[in-house]
Design a protein around this motif. Structure first.
Motif, mmCIF file in Angstrom:
data_model
loop_
_atom_site.group_PDB
_atom_site.id
_atom_site.type_symbol
_atom_site.label_atom_id
_atom_site.label_comp_id
_atom_site.label_asym_id
_atom_site.label_seq_id
_atom_site.Cartn_x
_atom_site.Cartn_y
_atom_site.Cartn_z
ATOM 1 N N MET A 64 0.848 -1.195 0.000
ATOM 2 C CA MET A 64 0.000 0.000 0.000
ATOM 3 C C MET A 64 0.884 1.245 0.000
ATOM 4 O O MET A 64 1.794 1.366 0.818
ATOM 5 N N ASN A 65 0.610 2.180 -0.911
ATOM 6 C CA ASN A 65 1.413 3.399 -0.936
ATOM 7 C C ASN A 65 0.884 4.404 0.095
ATOM 8 O O ASN A 65 -0.245 4.269 0.588
ATOM 9 N N PRO A 66 1.673 5.422 0.439
ATOM 10 C CA PRO A 66 1.269 6.347 1.506
ATOM 11 C C PRO A 66 -0.034 7.088 1.228
ATOM 12 O O PRO A 66 -0.797 7.371 2.160
ATOM 13 N N TYR A 67 -0.310 7.407 -0.031
ATOM 14 C CA TYR A 67 -1.538 8.136 -0.342
ATOM 15 C C TYR A 67 -2.769 7.264 -0.106
ATOM 16 O O TYR A 67 -3.768 7.716 0.461
ATOM 17 N N LEU A 68 -2.690 6.018 -0.528
ATOM 18 C CA LEU A 68 -3.796 5.097 -0.270
ATOM 19 C C LEU A 68 -3.948 4.860 1.229
ATOM 20 O O LEU A 68 -5.068 4.762 1.747
ATOM 21 N N ALA A 69 -2.824 4.788 1.932
ATOM 22 C CA ALA A 69 -2.875 4.597 3.382
ATOM 23 C C ALA A 69 -3.581 5.764 4.064
ATOM 24 O O ALA A 69 -4.396 5.572 4.979
ATOM 25 N N GLU A 70 -3.290 6.990 3.628
ATOM 26 C CA GLU A 70 -3.968 8.154 4.202
ATOM 27 C C GLU A 70 -5.468 8.125 3.908
ATOM 28 O O GLU A 70 -6.289 8.474 4.761
ATOM 29 N N PHE A 71 -5.814 7.701 2.704
ATOM 30 C CA PHE A 71 -7.229 7.579 2.339
ATOM 31 C C PHE A 71 -7.928 6.565 3.236
ATOM 32 O O PHE A 71 -8.979 6.842 3.821
ATOM 33 N N VAL A 72 -7.335 5.386 3.357
ATOM 34 C CA VAL A 72 -7.942 4.317 4.159
ATOM 35 C C VAL A 72 -7.985 4.705 5.635
ATOM 36 O O VAL A 72 -9.006 4.532 6.313
ATOM 37 N N GLY A 73 -6.885 5.245 6.136
ATOM 38 C CA GLY A 73 -6.834 5.614 7.549
ATOM 39 C C GLY A 73 -7.855 6.676 7.911
ATOM 40 O O GLY A 73 -8.513 6.599 8.959
ATOM 41 N N SER A 94 -3.551 1.271 12.057
ATOM 42 C CA SER A 94 -3.767 0.654 10.753
ATOM 43 C C SER A 94 -2.761 1.121 9.708
ATOM 44 O O SER A 94 -2.269 0.321 8.914
ATOM 45 N N VAL A 95 -2.458 2.414 9.685
ATOM 46 C CA VAL A 95 -1.656 2.935 8.570
ATOM 47 C C VAL A 95 -0.427 3.723 9.005
ATOM 48 O O VAL A 95 0.300 4.247 8.164
ATOM 49 N N GLY A 96 -0.183 3.803 10.302
ATOM 50 C CA GLY A 96 0.923 4.625 10.778
ATOM 51 C C GLY A 96 2.274 4.241 10.216
ATOM 52 O O GLY A 96 3.109 5.100 9.913
ATOM 53 N N ARG A 97 2.516 2.954 10.046
ATOM 54 C CA ARG A 97 3.802 2.491 9.535
ATOM 55 C C ARG A 97 3.982 2.780 8.047
ATOM 56 O O ARG A 97 5.095 2.714 7.534
ATOM 57 N N ILE A 98 2.884 3.084 7.365
ATOM 58 C CA ILE A 98 2.949 3.285 5.915
ATOM 59 C C ILE A 98 3.063 4.761 5.559
ATOM 60 O O ILE A 98 3.923 5.165 4.773
ATOM 61 N N SER A 99 2.190 5.573 6.139
ATOM 62 C CA SER A 99 2.140 6.991 5.757
ATOM 63 C C SER A 99 2.501 7.943 6.887
ATOM 64 O O SER A 99 2.624 9.147 6.665
ATOM 65 N N GLY A 100 2.651 7.416 8.101
ATOM 66 C CA GLY A 100 2.806 8.281 9.260
ATOM 67 C C GLY A 100 1.480 8.639 9.894
ATOM 68 O O GLY A 100 1.443 9.267 10.943
ATOM 69 N N ALA A 101 0.380 8.234 9.242
ATOM 70 C CA ALA A 101 -0.975 8.444 9.771
ATOM 71 C C ALA A 101 -1.224 9.900 10.143
ATOM 72 O O ALA A 101 -1.591 10.214 11.266
ATOM 73 N N HIS A 102 -1.051 10.789 9.173
ATOM 74 C CA HIS A 102 -1.441 12.181 9.411
ATOM 75 C C HIS A 102 -2.958 12.255 9.602
ATOM 76 O O HIS A 102 -3.432 12.808 10.586
#
Length: 255
Positions: free
Chosen positions: A1-10, A54-62
């Motif tokens: 999962m790329n960071p942009y998708l991670a931010e969307f999902v998170g 869920s997504v912190g490790r991928i995008s930093g979960a902003h």
């Protein structure tokens, strides 16, 4: 999962669970109806923790444009990535709100209060005075960013202990790395309990704007207006407050 998708999902997870608890408390004939403010604030805190886990490790979960812009202002996040992050955060929030609408589909028609329906999507002030509402959101988001940076830079930044040839994580380091999402959830809970009363503590432009757009578009039974006259406050005040809180943190700690 790329960071942009991670931010969307998170962000979608954050809104699904956060606005979901609001719907559970305020909509008629819900099992959680009249659960009260503590249920709402607790639900939002847990929503934030789960989303960050869920997504912190991928995008930093902003999961929040105020966080993204504050980190960019500190030089900790590339400005080139800011527009994309904000776009997917708002889109994810709109999708999360849509899922709340679907989850409570039978209850919109059972609820006559148009304000209660809007509250399941976006925020509104308890007292209709723009300047105090702006000040509240500014202060709350400044404190939120200060807390986020304290958790992320001080808590997670604890160095490991070197013992001989081995490198063993210290207890504090483990807490900083694995417990930080839970601490973020506690921070969100604290924000709601302490500063949420005047405005419903948006502290996140995407959290308010994305669901407000969804409220405008979706065929919600018996809905009223989306209150666009107020919408600029939970967008602009958190951005300015978040940047200010981040700059104060850096001036005090140099981190």
């Amino acid at each position: 999962m790329n960071p942009y998708l991670a931010e969307f999902v998170g962000t979608a997870i954050l809104i699904l669970l956060g606005n979901g608890v609001v719907a559970n408390v305020v909509l008629n004939r819900s099992k959680g109806q009249n659960g009260g403010w503590m249920v709402i604030t607790s639900g939002w805190g847990l929503a934030a923790a789960i989303a960050v886990y869920s997504v912190g490790r991928i995008s930093g979960a902003h999961l929040n444009p105020a966080v993204t812009l504050a980190l960019a202002s500190l030089g900790d996040f590339a400005w080139a990535k800011v527009p994309g992050f904000i776009a997917v955060q708002v889109a994810g929030a709109a999708v999360g709100a849509t899922l709340v609408w679907l989850a409570y589909l039978a209850h919109w028609g059972e609820t006559e209060d148009k304000g209660a329906k809007l509250a399941c999507f976006s925020t509104a002030p308890a007292v209709r005075k723009p300047v105090p509402a702006f000040i509240t959101e500014f202060i709350a988001t400044g404190m939120f960013l200060f807390g986020i940076l304290a958790i992320g830079k001080i808590g997670a930044g604890v160095p490991v202990l070197e013992i001989g040839a081995d490198v063993t994580p210290s207890l504090a380091g483990v807490v900083g790395t694995w417990f930080s999402p839970f601490l973020v959830g506690l921070l969100v809970l604290s924000m709601g309990i302490s500063l949420g009363g005047p405005t419903g503590y948006a502290i996140n432009p995407a959290r308010d704007l994305g669901p407000r757009i969804a409220h405008q578009i979706l065929p919600i039974a018996g809905k009223g207006g989306s209150d666009w006259g107020y919408a600029w406050i939970p967008v602009l005040a958190p951005i300015l407050g978040g940047i200010t809180g981040a700059l104060i943190f850096r001036s005090l700690f140099g981190a």
